[in-house]
Design an enzyme around this catalytic site. Structure first.
Site, PDB file in Angstrom:
ATOM      1  CD1 TRP A  13      -2.419   1.841   2.273  1.00 24.37           C
ATOM      2  CD2 TRP A  13      -3.020   1.476   0.003  1.00 24.37           C
ATOM      3  NE1 TRP A  13      -3.584   2.476   1.896  1.00 24.37           N
ATOM      4  CE2 TRP A  13      -3.767   2.112   0.712  1.00 24.37           C
ATOM      5  CE3 TRP A  13      -2.890   0.880  -1.099  1.00 24.37           C
ATOM      6  CZ2 TRP A  13      -4.955   2.694  -0.149  1.00 24.37           C
ATOM      7  CZ3 TRP A  13      -3.880   1.611  -2.087  1.00 24.37           C
ATOM      8  CH2 TRP A  13      -4.847   2.535  -1.368  1.00 24.37           C
ATOM      9  CE1 TYR A  50       5.361  -6.489   2.004  1.00 26.81           C
ATOM     10  CE2 TYR A  50       7.491  -5.361   1.013  1.00 26.81           C
ATOM     11  CZ  TYR A  50       6.604  -6.066   2.051  1.00 26.81           C
ATOM     12  OH  TYR A  50       7.072  -6.063   3.252  1.00 26.81           O
ATOM     13  N   GLY A 141     -10.810   3.241   3.750  1.00 26.70           N
ATOM     14  CA  GLY A 141     -11.803   2.825   2.657  1.00 26.70           C
ATOM     15  C   GLY A 141     -11.482   1.663   1.794  1.00 26.70           C
ATOM     16  CB  SER A 143      -7.994   1.232  -0.768  1.00 23.32           C
ATOM     17  OG  SER A 143      -7.777   1.207   0.718  1.00 23.32           O
ATOM     18  CE  LYS A 196     -10.291  -2.941   6.824  1.00 22.01           C
ATOM     19  NZ  LYS A 196      -9.125  -3.392   6.007  1.00 22.01           N
ATOM     20  CG  ASN A 261      -7.024  -9.135   7.777  1.00 21.01           C
ATOM     21  OD1 ASN A 261      -6.452  -9.166   8.694  1.00 21.01           O
ATOM     22  ND2 ASN A 261      -6.653  -7.760   7.123  1.00 21.01           N
ATOM     23  CD  GLU A 286      -2.031  -3.738  10.917  1.00 19.98           C
ATOM     24  OE1 GLU A 286      -2.152  -4.288  12.161  1.00 19.98           O
ATOM     25  OE2 GLU A 286      -1.191  -2.975  10.645  1.00 19.98           O
TER      26      GLU A 286
END
Length: 339
Positions: A13, A50, A141, A143, A196, A261, A286
């Protein structure tokens, strides 16, 4: 107008956002922890670990020296894992204290700090005094880096109690495929962003076990109810959770193979051990640490979060996933909405 921007973190990211900002015409330096990553970005204009196959803008510069990376920066963007935000902020503070420059600090990290239960912006603000910045903004958001890297349409929220700072960030990032909306509910945006990830682990586990769309929709919907309950308890505006950083981010994270996740949960559903999954992922998941924080915070605040508690039990108490699902389904019947 070209801005001087430092992006802290050369993961997927961070790299995508640094590349986007470079292509927007800004002077961008990405701070990487490892020299090999810096060398690859500077010499090959790639970050294959990545983002395999992505060619980076040749004007994007990487550096392992934090002071050099943030020198004269108008904006400093944190895109490091939640558990290292405090450490990086502590390294950044003395650098900022030696200059008259007051950058806007932006967080793109999504998590809650273990032990303190702090949101990322709280961690940053607890280390870096307000007088050293021109505001703290959170961007969040739906992404996935992989989609944004190929210029797929992406919309996020830029949240800050300082509306002028949020509007500045909105302008700096905006282009034909990347759009930001402002929001002053920082609590809600960050709680949605963090929680989330926990629900996404559960959604991946359902997929791994072979459950269908009905089960996944149920989990996502009831998961959103839990996110909203805890968020509102912490002071969030309930409307935030039907926005981009709430239901929007939950949908993309709980349904996509791009989501670490989701992939973690999917592998757990296939019977793999958590530590093996984390060792093989190659990136931070995370939701694993956030599940612990959310479970403890919900108990502390007296908020009912049965799905989160079940995921915590699977991750930290070795509870069989199928047993956790059975126990959830056999809970006492109740109304859908508690007013």
């Amino acid at each position: 107008m070209s801005e001087k921007i430092a992006v802290l973190g050369a993961g997927s990211w961070g790299t995508v956002l640094a590349n986007l900002l470079t292509e927007n015409g800004h002077d961008v330096t990405i701070w990487a922890y490892l020299q090999k990553d810096t060398d690859e970005i500077n010499n090959k204009h790639t970050n294959e670990h990545y983002l395999p196959g992505l060619r980076l803008n040749e004007k994007l510069v990487a550096n392992t020296d934090l002071a050099e990376s943030v020198k004269d920066a108008d904006l400093v963007l944190f895109v490091v894992p939640t558990n290292v935000v405090r450490g990086v902020a502590k390294q950044l503070l003395p650098i900022l204290e030696k200059t008259d420059k007051k950058p806007v600090i932006v967080s793109a990290a999504k998590g809650l700090e273990v032990g303190t239960y702090d949101r990322v912006s709280q961690v940053i603000q607890s280390v870096i005094p307000a007088e050293q910045t021109n505001g703290v903004v959170v961007i969040s958001g739906p992404s996935h880096a992989e989609d944004t890297s190929v210029k797929d349409i992406t919309t996020l929220t830029a949240a800050s109690t300082n509306l002028e700072a949020a509007q500045y960030v909105q302008h700096v990032f905006a282009n034909s495929y990347f759009r930001l909306y402002t929001n002053q509910d920082v609590i809600g945006v960050e709680m949605g962003a963090a929680l989330k990830n926990v629900i996404a682990i559960g959604a991946g586990a359902l997929h791994g076990l072979g459950y269908g769309d009905n089960a996944k929709a149920a989990l996502i919907t009831r998961g959103l109810a839990e996110i909203s309950r805890l968020g509102v308890k912490m002071g969030a505006d309930p409307l935030t959770f039907i926005g981009l950083s709430g239901v929007g981010d939950l949908i993309v994270t709980a349904t996509s193979r791009h989501s670490r996740n989701w992939r973690c949960g999917n592998q757990l559903g296939h019977g793999e051990k958590l530590q093996d999954v984390l060792d093989n992922m190659g990136q931070v998941v995370e939701g694993v640490s956030t599940a612990k924080v959310a479970h403890e915070l919900a108990q502390k605040e007296g908020v009912e979060m049965p799905i989160t508690d079940a995921i915590y039990a699977v991750l930290y108490e070795d509870k069989p996933i199928k047993q956790a699902i059975t126990d959830l389904m056999q809970r006492e019947s109740k109304p859908e909405f508690d007013y």
